[in-house]
Design a protein around this motif. Structure first.
Motif, PDB file in Angstrom:
ATOM      1  N   UNK A  94       0.476  -1.340  -0.185  1.00  0.00           N
ATOM      2  CA  UNK A  94      -0.054   0.122  -0.293  1.00  0.00           C
ATOM      3  C   UNK A  94       0.847   1.560  -0.054  1.00  0.00           C
ATOM      4  N   UNK A  95       2.033   0.907   0.156  1.00  0.00           N
ATOM      5  CA  UNK A  95       3.159   2.567   0.409  1.00  0.00           C
ATOM      6  C   UNK A  95       2.424   2.914   1.492  1.00  0.00           C
ATOM      7  N   UNK A  96       1.963   3.181   2.820  1.00  0.00           N
ATOM      8  CA  UNK A  96       2.242   4.033   3.397  1.00  0.00           C
ATOM      9  C   UNK A  96       3.291   4.434   4.296  1.00  0.00           C
ATOM     10  N   UNK A  97       3.941   4.165   3.921  1.00  0.00           N
ATOM     11  CA  UNK A  97       5.557   3.934   5.525  1.00  0.00           C
ATOM     12  C   UNK A  97       5.686   5.490   5.207  1.00  0.00           C
ATOM     13  N   UNK A  98       5.665   6.041   5.996  1.00  0.00           N
ATOM     14  CA  UNK A  98       6.428   7.672   6.064  1.00  0.00           C
ATOM     15  C   UNK A  98       4.733   8.391   6.006  1.00  0.00           C
ATOM     16  N   UNK A  99       3.906   7.806   5.744  1.00  0.00           N
ATOM     17  CA  UNK A  99       2.544   9.001   5.159  1.00  0.00           C
ATOM     18  C   UNK A  99       1.571   8.709   5.851  1.00  0.00           C
ATOM     19  N   UNK A 100       1.907   7.972   7.376  1.00  0.00           N
ATOM     20  CA  UNK A 100       1.049   8.228   8.232  1.00  0.00           C
ATOM     21  C   UNK A 100      -0.136   8.991   8.190  1.00  0.00           C
ATOM     22  N   UNK A 101       0.002  10.110   8.309  1.00  0.00           N
ATOM     23  CA  UNK A 101      -0.488  11.708   9.161  1.00  0.00           C
ATOM     24  C   UNK A 101      -1.575  11.977   8.071  1.00  0.00           C
ATOM     25  N   UNK A 102      -0.601  11.462   7.042  1.00  0.00           N
ATOM     26  CA  UNK A 102      -1.465  11.945   5.816  1.00  0.00           C
ATOM     27  C   UNK A 102      -2.877  10.725   4.980  1.00  0.00           C
ATOM     28  N   UNK A 103      -2.359  10.020   5.793  1.00  0.00           N
ATOM     29  CA  UNK A 103      -3.413   7.997   5.337  1.00  0.00           C
ATOM     30  C   UNK A 103      -4.827   8.771   6.566  1.00  0.00           C
ATOM     31  N   UNK A 104      -4.480   8.964   8.126  1.00  0.00           N
ATOM     32  CA  UNK A 104      -5.156   9.160   8.597  1.00  0.00           C
ATOM     33  C   UNK A 104      -6.144  10.033   8.720  1.00  0.00           C
ATOM     34  N   UNK A 157      -6.737  11.385   5.790  1.00  0.00           N
ATOM     35  CA  UNK A 157      -7.983  11.791   4.154  1.00  0.00           C
ATOM     36  C   UNK A 157      -9.052  10.591   5.160  1.00  0.00           C
ATOM     37  N   UNK A 158      -8.541   9.806   5.641  1.00  0.00           N
ATOM     38  CA  UNK A 158      -9.741   8.339   6.197  1.00  0.00           C
ATOM     39  C   UNK A 158     -10.900   9.258   7.042  1.00  0.00           C
ATOM     40  N   UNK A 159      -9.965  10.475   7.923  1.00  0.00           N
ATOM     41  CA  UNK A 159     -10.659  11.416   8.923  1.00  0.00           C
ATOM     42  C   UNK A 159     -12.229  12.244   8.354  1.00  0.00           C
ATOM     43  N   UNK A 160     -11.470  12.383   6.759  1.00  0.00           N
ATOM     44  CA  UNK A 160     -11.877  13.186   6.027  1.00  0.00           C
ATOM     45  C   UNK A 160     -13.201  13.166   5.205  1.00  0.00           C
ATOM     46  N   UNK A 161     -13.049  11.892   5.308  1.00  0.00           N
ATOM     47  CA  UNK A 161     -14.441  11.278   4.639  1.00  0.00           C
ATOM     48  C   UNK A 161     -15.236  11.086   5.259  1.00  0.00           C
ATOM     49  N   UNK A 162     -16.222  11.562   5.539  1.00  0.00           N
ATOM     50  CA  UNK A 162     -17.971  11.357   6.296  1.00  0.00           C
ATOM     51  C   UNK A 162     -17.936  10.535   6.441  1.00  0.00           C
ATOM     52  N   UNK A 163     -18.208   9.381   5.827  1.00  0.00           N
ATOM     53  CA  UNK A 163     -18.481   7.325   6.458  1.00  0.00           C
ATOM     54  C   UNK A 163     -17.790   7.405   6.967  1.00  0.00           C
ATOM     55  N   UNK A 164     -16.338   6.762   6.923  1.00  0.00           N
ATOM     56  CA  UNK A 164     -15.384   6.959   8.048  1.00  0.00           C
ATOM     57  C   UNK A 164     -15.785   7.974   9.246  1.00  0.00           C
ATOM     58  N   UNK A 165     -15.692   8.905   9.676  1.00  0.00           N
ATOM     59  CA  UNK A 165     -16.582   9.138  10.222  1.00  0.00           C
ATOM     60  C   UNK A 165     -17.164   8.875  11.455  1.00  0.00           C
ATOM     61  N   UNK A 166     -18.255   8.862  10.242  1.00  0.00           N
ATOM     62  CA  UNK A 166     -19.371   8.485  11.309  1.00  0.00           C
ATOM     63  C   UNK A 166     -20.176   6.538  11.699  1.00  0.00           C
ATOM     64  N   UNK A 167     -18.841   6.011  10.839  1.00  0.00           N
ATOM     65  CA  UNK A 167     -18.436   4.336  11.581  1.00  0.00           C
ATOM     66  C   UNK A 167     -17.670   4.979  12.047  1.00  0.00           C
ATOM     67  N   UNK A 168     -16.843   5.063  12.561  1.00  0.00           N
ATOM     68  CA  UNK A 168     -15.396   4.195  13.020  1.00  0.00           C
ATOM     69  C   UNK A 168     -16.174   5.460  14.511  1.00  0.00           C
ATOM     70  N   UNK A 169     -17.170   6.638  15.300  1.00  0.00           N
ATOM     71  CA  UNK A 169     -18.083   7.328  15.824  1.00  0.00           C
ATOM     72  C   UNK A 169     -18.232   6.072  16.313  1.00  0.00           C
ATOM     73  N   UNK A 170     -18.920   5.016  15.974  1.00  0.00           N
ATOM     74  CA  UNK A 170     -20.187   3.607  16.091  1.00  0.00           C
ATOM     75  C   UNK A 170     -19.427   2.997  16.817  1.00  0.00           C
ATOM     76  N   UNK A 171     -18.316   3.201  16.181  1.00  0.00           N
ATOM     77  CA  UNK A 171     -16.968   1.620  16.281  1.00  0.00           C
ATOM     78  C   UNK A 171     -16.403   1.488  17.204  1.00  0.00           C
ATOM     79  N   UNK A 172     -16.213   3.132  17.286  1.00  0.00           N
ATOM     80  CA  UNK A 172     -14.862   2.828  18.247  1.00  0.00           C
ATOM     81  C   UNK A 172     -15.438   4.300  19.300  1.00  0.00           C
TER      82      UNK A 172
END
Length: 267
Positions: free
Chosen positions: A17-27, A29-44
Motif C-alpha cells: 500500500x506504500x503508506x510508510x512515512x505517510x501515516x499522518x496523510x493516511x489518517x 484522508x480517512x478522517x475527511x471521509x464523512x462515511x468513515x468518520x460516522x462509522x468510526x464514531x459508532x465502532x470506537x
C-alpha cells in the motif's frame, strides 16, 4: 491480524500500500471521509471515533474475521451432495488428492492449506515452502528483493519459502504465485508444478532448496482441464455476492445508531 496489517500498509520490502512515512496523510484522508468518520464514531466510542493506527488496524482485522467462505460446490459435495461436482471436477479432485500430483501435501484441510490454527490446538501449524519458482544463481537464490521467509528469519535455508495460501476462490485470484508471475491456473500446472518448479527449465536448473514435495509429473491437457474444473468448484458465489462485503463508500448508511450511554457502542 492487527499486527499483520502493518506489513501491507507500511512495509517497503515489498511495497504494497506504500503508506510508510505517510501515516499522518493516511489518517487525515480517512478522517475527511464523512462515511468513515460516522462509522468510526459508532465502532470506537471509547476512542471518541478517532481514526488512528490502533483503530484502523482493529477495524480492518475485525472485517477480515468475517470473511468466511464455505458455500462452494466443493463444500456441498463434502456434505453429501453427489450432484455438486461435475464429472470433470470429480476427476480433478481425484488427481488433486492423489499420489500422482500430491497437491494435498500442502493444500489440505478445511481451507486447503497447511496453515491451521484452531482454539483447541496447543500450537498453530504453519506451512512455508519453496516451490522452485526461481533459481537465480544455481544455488537456489530468489530475486534480491524477494527472499521469502528468509527475510524474517535470516536463515539461508528459508530462501524462497512462502506461506501456503488457501485455494478457496482460487479461480478468481490470478495472477498466481507469491509475486503474480504466472498468469493462469493452466500455466501453474503445466509450466511450473509439472516441471518440478519453473526454475528447473531455466539456465541454472532445478532449485536445490526446493521443497521435497515438489516433484515433476506427467500430466495431459485433459487432466489439467479436470484439475482446473475442480479448482473452479472452490468458488463460493454467495461469498462473492454478499452485500456485507461491498464497498462501504457505496453503501454507507445515511444514519447510524449512536453509541450507548454506557460507552460500549451500539448493540
Amino acid at each position: 491480524m492487527e499486527k499483520q496489517m502493518l506489513i501491507p500498509m507500511f512495509s517497503d520490502q515489498p511495497v504494497e500500500l506504500g503508506m510508510g512515512g505517510q501515516e499522518k496523510a493516511l489518517f487525515a484522508r480517512l478522517s475527511d471521509d464523512p462515511c468513515y468518520a460516522r462509522l468510526f464514531r459508532v465502532a470506537f466510542p471509547e476512542a471518541k471515533g478517532a481514526i488512528t493506527l490502533s483503530t484502523v488496524t482493529k477495524a480492518i482485522a475485525s472485517f477480515e474475521r468475517t470473511l468466511l467462505s464455505f458455500d462452494s460446490p466443493y463444500d456441498h459435495s463434502l456434505h453429501g451432495d453427489k450432484t455438486a461436482l461435475s464429472p470433470a471436477a470429480q476427476r480433478g479432485e481425484a488427481l488433486f488428492f492423489g499420489e500422482k500430483l500430491e497437491c494435498s501435501h500442502c493444500h489440505n484441510g478445511l481451507n486447503l492449506t497447511d496453515n491451521i490454527r484452531a482454539a483447541n490446538m496447543p500450537f498453530p501449524e504453519t506451512g512455508f515452502h519453496n516451490t522452485g519458482l526461481y533459481n537465480e544463481d544455481g544455488k537456489g537464490a530468489y530475486p534480491a528483493s524477494d527472499h521469502g521467509l528468509r527475510t524474517v528469519t535470516g536463515n539461508a535455508e528459508d530462501e524462497g519459502k512462502f506461506r501456503t495460501e488457501s485455494l478457496r476462490n482460487v479461480a478468481l485470484t490470478g495472477p498466481y504465485m507469491h509475486d503474480g508471475s504466472i498468469a493462469t491456473l493452466h500455466d501453474v500446472l503445466a509450466a511450473h508444478y509439472s516441471k518440478g518448479g519453473r526454475s528447473a527449465t531455466g539456465p541454472h536448473g532445478e532449485n536445490p532448496l526446493r521443497d521435497q514435495f515438489i516433484e515433476p509429473f506427467d500430466i495431459s491437457e485433459a487432466e489439467i482441464a479436470d484439475v482446473i474444473a475442480f479448482l473452479n468448484s472452490l468458488t463460493d458465489q454467495s461469498f462473492l455476492t454478499n452485500p456485507a462485503f461491498s464497498d462501504p463508500g457505496k453503501t454507507c448508511p445515511l444514519a447510524l445508531p449512536s453509541a450507548s450511554p454506557s460507552g460500549k457502542g451500539a448493540q
